[in-house]
Design a protein around this motif. Structure first.
Motif, PDB file in Angstrom:
ATOM      1  N   THR A 214       0.834  -1.210   0.000  1.00 39.85           N
ATOM      2  CA  THR A 214       0.000   0.000   0.000  1.00 39.85           C
ATOM      3  C   THR A 214       0.868   1.260   0.000  1.00 39.85           C
ATOM      4  N   ALA A 215       2.112   1.127   0.459  1.00 40.03           N
ATOM      5  CA  ALA A 215       3.011   2.283   0.481  1.00 40.03           C
ATOM      6  C   ALA A 215       3.366   2.754  -0.921  1.00 40.03           C
ATOM      7  N   LEU A 216       3.166   1.897  -1.927  1.00 30.83           N
ATOM      8  CA  LEU A 216       3.504   2.233  -3.308  1.00 30.83           C
ATOM      9  C   LEU A 216       2.380   2.983  -4.016  1.00 30.83           C
ATOM     10  N   GLU A 217       1.223   3.080  -3.391  1.00 28.44           N
ATOM     11  CA  GLU A 217       0.056   3.658  -4.048  1.00 28.44           C
ATOM     12  C   GLU A 217       0.027   5.174  -3.909  1.00 28.44           C
ATOM     13  N   VAL A 218      -0.090   5.860  -5.034  1.00 31.55           N
ATOM     14  CA  VAL A 218      -0.289   7.302  -5.015  1.00 31.55           C
ATOM     15  C   VAL A 218      -1.767   7.617  -4.781  1.00 31.55           C
ATOM     16  N   PHE A 219      -2.629   6.800  -5.409  1.00 32.23           N
ATOM     17  CA  PHE A 219      -4.076   6.956  -5.241  1.00 32.23           C
ATOM     18  C   PHE A 219      -4.587   5.768  -4.432  1.00 32.23           C
ATOM     19  N   PRO A 220      -4.933   5.972  -3.154  1.00 24.96           N
ATOM     20  CA  PRO A 220      -5.365   4.866  -2.302  1.00 24.96           C
ATOM     21  C   PRO A 220      -6.566   4.132  -2.900  1.00 24.96           C
ATOM     22  N   THR A 221      -6.588   2.826  -2.728  1.00 25.68           N
ATOM     23  CA  THR A 221      -7.709   2.022  -3.208  1.00 25.68           C
ATOM     24  C   THR A 221      -8.648   1.716  -2.056  1.00 25.68           C
ATOM     25  N   SER A 222      -9.858   1.322  -2.416  1.00 30.17           N
ATOM     26  CA  SER A 222     -10.862   1.022  -1.393  1.00 30.17           C
ATOM     27  C   SER A 222     -10.684  -0.378  -0.808  1.00 30.17           C
ATOM     28  N   ASP A 223      -9.733  -1.141  -1.341  1.00 32.04           N
ATOM     29  CA  ASP A 223      -9.555  -2.519  -0.893  1.00 32.04           C
ATOM     30  C   ASP A 223      -8.868  -2.621   0.468  1.00 32.04           C
ATOM     31  N   HIS A 224      -8.256  -1.531   0.916  1.00 32.30           N
ATOM     32  CA  HIS A 224      -7.513  -1.577   2.165  1.00 32.30           C
ATOM     33  C   HIS A 224      -8.145  -0.627   3.187  1.00 32.30           C
ATOM     34  N   PRO A 225      -8.351  -1.106   4.403  1.00 32.83           N
ATOM     35  CA  PRO A 225      -8.965  -0.263   5.427  1.00 32.83           C
ATOM     36  C   PRO A 225      -7.956   0.625   6.150  1.00 32.83           C
ATOM     37  N   TYR A 226      -6.738   0.736   5.620  1.00 28.74           N
ATOM     38  CA  TYR A 226      -5.701   1.542   6.257  1.00 28.74           C
ATOM     39  C   TYR A 226      -4.909   2.265   5.161  1.00 28.74           C
ATOM     40  N   GLY A 227      -4.142   3.266   5.580  1.00 36.07           N
ATOM     41  CA  GLY A 227      -3.356   4.055   4.640  1.00 36.07           C
ATOM     42  C   GLY A 227      -1.979   3.474   4.405  1.00 36.07           C
ATOM     43  N   TRP A 229       1.125   4.513   5.235  1.00 32.25           N
ATOM     44  CA  TRP A 229       2.063   4.462   6.364  1.00 32.25           C
ATOM     45  C   TRP A 229       1.662   3.376   7.347  1.00 32.25           C
ATOM     46  N   THR A 230       0.368   3.206   7.559  1.00 29.87           N
ATOM     47  CA  THR A 230      -0.096   2.116   8.425  1.00 29.87           C
ATOM     48  C   THR A 230       0.264   0.768   7.813  1.00 29.87           C
ATOM     49  N   GLY A 231       0.136   0.663   6.483  1.00 26.49           N
ATOM     50  CA  GLY A 231       0.525  -0.562   5.813  1.00 26.49           C
ATOM     51  C   GLY A 231       1.992  -0.893   6.036  1.00 26.49           C
ATOM     52  N   LEU A 232       2.851   0.137   5.951  1.00 26.08           N
ATOM     53  CA  LEU A 232       4.277  -0.088   6.217  1.00 26.08           C
ATOM     54  C   LEU A 232       4.519  -0.500   7.665  1.00 26.08           C
ATOM     55  N   LEU A 233       3.760   0.087   8.582  1.00 30.56           N
ATOM     56  CA  LEU A 233       3.910  -0.278   9.996  1.00 30.56           C
ATOM     57  C   LEU A 233       3.498  -1.733  10.232  1.00 30.56           C
ATOM     58  N   ILE A 234       2.458  -2.182   9.551  1.00 34.48           N
ATOM     59  CA  ILE A 234       2.042  -3.586   9.666  1.00 34.48           C
ATOM     60  C   ILE A 234       3.146  -4.495   9.138  1.00 34.48           C
ATOM     61  N   CYS A 235       3.708  -4.135   8.001  1.00 37.85           N
ATOM     62  CA  CYS A 235       4.811  -4.909   7.429  1.00 37.85           C
ATOM     63  C   CYS A 235       6.012  -4.899   8.375  1.00 37.85           C
ATOM     64  N   ALA A 236       6.278  -3.740   8.984  1.00 38.00           N
ATOM     65  CA  ALA A 236       7.393  -3.631   9.927  1.00 38.00           C
ATOM     66  C   ALA A 236       7.159  -4.488  11.168  1.00 38.00           C
ATOM     67  N   ALA A 237       5.907  -4.590  11.598  1.00 37.21           N
ATOM     68  CA  ALA A 237       5.597  -5.425  12.761  1.00 37.21           C
ATOM     69  C   ALA A 237       5.874  -6.900  12.456  1.00 37.21           C
ATOM     70  N   TRP A 238       5.485  -7.351  11.268  1.00 36.16           N
ATOM     71  CA  TRP A 238       5.811  -8.714  10.854  1.00 36.16           C
ATOM     72  C   TRP A 238       7.326  -8.926  10.826  1.00 36.16           C
ATOM     73  N   THR A 239       8.036  -7.943  10.315  1.00 40.33           N
ATOM     74  CA  THR A 239       9.492  -8.043  10.228  1.00 40.33           C
ATOM     75  C   THR A 239      10.117  -8.112  11.609  1.00 40.33           C
ATOM     76  N   ALA A 240       9.650  -7.257  12.521  1.00 40.54           N
ATOM     77  CA  ALA A 240      10.175  -7.264  13.884  1.00 40.54           C
ATOM     78  C   ALA A 240       9.916  -8.604  14.566  1.00 40.54           C
ATOM     79  N   ALA A 241       8.724  -9.173  14.318  1.00 39.41           N
ATOM     80  CA  ALA A 241       8.396 -10.476  14.911  1.00 39.41           C
ATOM     81  C   ALA A 241       9.314 -11.571  14.364  1.00 39.41           C
ATOM     82  N   ALA A 242       9.583 -11.530  13.054  1.00 35.59           N
ATOM     83  CA  ALA A 242      10.463 -12.535  12.450  1.00 35.59           C
ATOM     84  C   ALA A 242      11.883 -12.409  12.991  1.00 35.59           C
ATOM     85  N   LEU A 243      12.375 -11.174  13.122  1.00 40.55           N
ATOM     86  CA  LEU A 243      13.729 -10.964  13.647  1.00 40.55           C
ATOM     87  C   LEU A 243      13.816 -11.372  15.115  1.00 40.55           C
ATOM     88  N   LEU A 244      12.772 -11.101  15.880  1.00 45.55           N
ATOM     89  CA  LEU A 244      12.754 -11.534  17.278  1.00 45.55           C
ATOM     90  C   LEU A 244      12.793 -13.048  17.364  1.00 45.55           C
TER      91      LEU A 244
END
Length: 255
Positions: A214-227, A229-244
């Motif tokens: 979602t971070a790549l989108e200039v025009f947000p789509t209706s398919d995602h309930p978040y923006g 930056w939130t999408g990147l934070l979700i991805c970062a949370a998965w990454t942090a969990a994997a590294l932990l």
């Protein structure tokens, strides 16, 4: 206790000395740039046919970054090989003998691989963007337009997070073949297929790849309930969990 700067230098030397990791980063650059340029050129030549049924504005940025869909594969392979080679060759024993503080070793490895992945990703996405806009001609856009710079920078962050997620998974599994056998089908088969199944697609939107894109989108789509930056934070949370998880396995198990 091993000095952290010395461990960083050691990890940097390891990455440079393994030819396969260098090649995967080069392939990441070539795939993203070449595919983005080619698709941009095709769309320029067939603009009316490609956009006649669009319900949202034409996204010139996403078009130039379309190669990321395949570039993900190369950056995931880089993350897996950068860690998995150490286990397959037995060099992890030497590394732990030299740096018995496993948190220091994990931290240095993550820092080096993350910095390298981000640097390559940043150069890659900006090169893809500018060349893609040249190919698009009069249909192009610029970094000064709303959300464009954020989308290009977000693309670099997304690729970096995918790389580090792969590092964490490989540290947990301690086997590069098994890691590739799980990650590649997950990102390129399981996640895309589940994303179009109505019963589960609501949950699939929170998978690391679906959220991060979602971070790549200039025009947000209706398919995602978040923006984006939130999408990147979700991805970062998965990454942090994997590294932990990778750190806990490294800490609790012998080499």
């Amino acid at each position: 206790m091993a000095a952290f700067p010395a461990v960083l230098q050691s990890e940097w030397t390891k990455v440079r000395s393994v030819r396969s990791t260098v090649w995967t980063l080069a392939v990441t650059f070539l795939i993203v740039v070449a595919m983005g340029f080619a698709l941009s050129l095709v769309i320029k030549l067939n603009y009316d046919q490609f956009t006649e049924h669009n319900t949202t504005p034409f996204d010139a940025t996403a078009t130039s970054l379309s190669g990321i869909s395949l570039g993900e594969l190369a950056i995931v392979v880089f993350g897996v090989l950068a860690v998995g080679n150490e286990y397959s060759s037995g060099m992890i024993r030497v590394s732990l003998a030299a740096v018995p503080q496993r948190g220091v070793l994990m931290g240095a490895k993550t820092a080096v691989l993350g910095a390298l992945a981000f640097a390559v990703s940043l150069v890659t996405v900006f090169a893809a963007f500018f060349l893609g806009q040249v190919a698009l001609g009069k249909y192009n856009t610029g970094l000064g337009e709303p959300n464009v710079l954020r989308a290009v920078f977000g693309a670099a962050c997304y690729l970096t997070l995918l790389c580090l997620f792969s590092v964490g998974v490989t540290m947990m599994l301690r086997n590069q073949v098994l890691s590739l056998g799980i990650l590649i089908p997950f990102f390129f088969l399981v996640s895309p297929i589940l994303a179009i199944i109505p019963v589960v697609k609501t949950w699939v939107r929170y998978f690391p790849d679906q959220a991060g894109r979602t971070a790549l989108e200039v025009f947000p789509t209706s398919d995602h309930p978040y923006g984006p930056w939130t999408g990147l934070l979700i991805c970062a949370a998965w990454t942090a969990a994997a590294l932990l998880g990778g750190y806990l396995v490294l800490k609790k198990r012998d080499a």
